[in-house]
Design a protein around this motif. Structure first.
Motif, short mmCIF file in Angstrom:
data_model
loop_
_atom_site.label_atom_id
_atom_site.label_comp_id
_atom_site.label_asym_id
_atom_site.label_seq_id
_atom_site.Cartn_x
_atom_site.Cartn_y
_atom_site.Cartn_z
N LEU A 185 -32.66 -19.82 62.89
CA LEU A 185 -32.60 -19.18 64.21
C LEU A 185 -31.28 -19.46 64.90
O LEU A 185 -30.72 -18.56 65.55
N VAL A 186 -30.75 -20.64 64.76
CA VAL A 186 -29.43 -20.97 65.33
C VAL A 186 -28.37 -20.10 64.65
O VAL A 186 -27.50 -19.54 65.31
N TRP A 187 -28.43 -19.99 63.31
CA TRP A 187 -27.47 -19.18 62.58
C TRP A 187 -27.54 -17.72 63.04
O TRP A 187 -26.52 -17.05 63.19
N ALA A 188 -28.76 -17.22 63.29
CA ALA A 188 -28.94 -15.80 63.67
C ALA A 188 -28.36 -15.47 65.04
O ALA A 188 -28.02 -14.33 65.30
N GLU A 189 -28.26 -16.48 65.88
CA GLU A 189 -27.69 -16.23 67.21
C GLU A 189 -26.25 -15.88 67.08
O GLU A 189 -25.64 -15.15 67.74
N ASN B 244 -40.29 -12.68 53.62
CA ASN B 244 -39.64 -11.89 54.67
C ASN B 244 -38.20 -12.39 54.87
O ASN B 244 -37.72 -13.25 54.14
N ILE B 245 -37.56 -11.90 55.90
CA ILE B 245 -36.16 -12.26 56.12
C ILE B 245 -36.00 -13.75 56.45
O ILE B 245 -35.03 -14.38 56.04
N THR B 246 -36.95 -14.33 57.15
CA THR B 246 -36.88 -15.76 57.46
C THR B 246 -36.95 -16.58 56.18
O THR B 246 -36.17 -17.53 56.00
N LYS C 215 -33.92 -19.97 52.28
CA LYS C 215 -33.45 -20.27 50.93
C LYS C 215 -31.94 -20.07 50.83
O LYS C 215 -31.24 -20.90 50.25
N TYR C 216 -31.43 -18.99 51.37
CA TYR C 216 -30.01 -18.66 51.27
C TYR C 216 -29.14 -19.75 51.92
O TYR C 216 -28.11 -20.14 51.37
N LEU C 217 -29.55 -20.21 53.09
CA LEU C 217 -28.79 -21.23 53.82
C LEU C 217 -29.23 -22.65 53.48
O LEU C 217 -28.61 -23.60 53.97
N ASN C 218 -30.32 -22.77 52.70
CA ASN C 218 -30.92 -24.08 52.44
C ASN C 218 -31.15 -24.80 53.77
O ASN C 218 -30.64 -25.89 54.02
#
Length: 74
Positions: A70-74, A53-55, A60-63
């Protein structure tokens, strides 16, 4: 998932109402092996045999860990 890929600068090489194909977002390739199932909103990277899924993608994308995603998504 499609919106996240767009924000990250990835556009599909081909698509229809069921799926969209992208070049590998994690490595260089000339033929798309990254498939997004548009109905289930899950991805599968045929060249590596992984998906989720997206998580899972953002981890993987952000390692990064789930909490870092979740912090990045904010």
């Amino acid at each position: 998932m499609k919106e996240a890929l767009l924000i990250l600068g990835h556009l599909p090489t081909k698509q229809n109402e069921k799926e969209a194909w992208y070049l590998n977002t994690f490595a260089s390739e000339s033929q798309a092996s990254f498939k997004l199932d548009r109905r289930l909103n899950v991805w599968y990277l045929h060249s590596e045999g992984i998906g989720g899924n997206i998580t899972d993608f953002m981890k993987k994308y952000l390692n990064a860990s789930v909490s870092e995603v979740l912090v990045w998504a904010e």
